[in-house]
Design an enzyme around this catalytic site. Structure first.
Site, mmCIF file in Angstrom:
data_model
loop_
_atom_site.group_PDB
_atom_site.id
_atom_site.type_symbol
_atom_site.label_atom_id
_atom_site.label_comp_id
_atom_site.label_asym_id
_atom_site.label_seq_id
_atom_site.Cartn_x
_atom_site.Cartn_y
_atom_site.Cartn_z
ATOM 1 N N LYS A 16 0.842 -1.194 0.000
ATOM 2 C CA LYS A 16 0.000 0.000 0.000
ATOM 3 C C LYS A 16 0.879 1.248 0.000
ATOM 4 O O LYS A 16 1.981 1.233 0.532
ATOM 5 C CB LYS A 16 -0.894 -0.007 1.236
ATOM 6 C CG LYS A 16 -1.949 -1.099 1.206
ATOM 7 C CD LYS A 16 -2.749 -1.115 2.496
ATOM 8 C CE LYS A 16 -3.920 -2.038 2.416
ATOM 9 N NZ LYS A 16 -3.597 -3.445 2.379
ATOM 10 N N HIS A 50 -3.852 1.669 4.855
ATOM 11 C CA HIS A 50 -3.220 2.912 4.400
ATOM 12 C C HIS A 50 -3.017 3.881 5.569
ATOM 13 O O HIS A 50 -2.009 4.582 5.633
ATOM 14 C CB HIS A 50 -4.066 3.565 3.300
ATOM 15 C CG HIS A 50 -4.075 2.787 2.028
ATOM 16 N ND1 HIS A 50 -5.016 1.816 1.756
ATOM 17 C CD2 HIS A 50 -3.256 2.835 0.951
ATOM 18 C CE1 HIS A 50 -4.773 1.302 0.560
ATOM 19 N NE2 HIS A 50 -3.713 1.906 0.049
ATOM 20 N N SER A 91 -7.494 3.439 -1.899
ATOM 21 C CA SER A 91 -7.575 3.252 -0.459
ATOM 22 C C SER A 91 -9.034 3.361 -0.050
ATOM 23 O O SER A 91 -9.714 4.329 -0.424
ATOM 24 C CB SER A 91 -6.760 4.337 0.262
ATOM 25 O OG SER A 91 -7.124 4.433 1.620
ATOM 26 N N GLY A 93 -10.113 3.960 2.944
ATOM 27 C CA GLY A 93 -10.233 5.057 3.898
ATOM 28 C C GLY A 93 -9.954 6.437 3.324
ATOM 29 O O GLY A 93 -10.577 7.418 3.724
#
Length: 124
Positions: A16, A50, A91, A93
């Site tokens: 990530k 992340h 991601s 989030g």
């Protein structure tokens, strides 16, 4: 802000990454401020999420008096032996980073053939 590396990613593997905008306020003579901004990327295989990356790197920015914002994330597949990097995904989030901007930064750090540093908005 100049002491902060533009790119810090693992040298091999799939992991990530996040795109971060750093801001530093410079004071002008009239009291108004001019803001300097800088984009950086951070990507590490140890990160489960992340947000784990931002949690780990943000204390340094705080120490330097910089403000920061995560502009999104994705994944990087880095094959050092083949001298290739592929930037893709998103991601959950933070949303999807601008992989084109991430590619520009990576190209400045790695002296790989330009065709070997690619990006795509597809995949996870």
């Amino acid at each position: 802000m100049d002491s902060v590396n533009d790119v810090m990613i693992d040298e091999d593997g799939v992991f990530k990454y996040i795109l971060i905008e750093l801001c530093e306020k410079k004071r002008g003579g009239s009291g108004s401020g001019e803001q300097r901004k800088k984009l950086i990327i951070r990507g590490f295989e140890w990160a489960e999420f992340h947000a784990d990356i931002l949690d780990r790197v943000s204390p340094k920015f705080d120490q330097l008096g910089l403000t920061y914002e995560c502009l999104g994330g994705g994944r990087i597949r880095h094959d050092k032996q083949q001298q290739s990097i592929h930037i893709y995904g998103y991601s959950v989030g933070f949303g999807q980073a601008d992989h084109g901007k991430a590619q520009e930064l990576v190209c400045l750090k790695y002296d790989y053939p330009e065709a070997n540093i690619t990006w795509s908005n597809s995949g996870y």
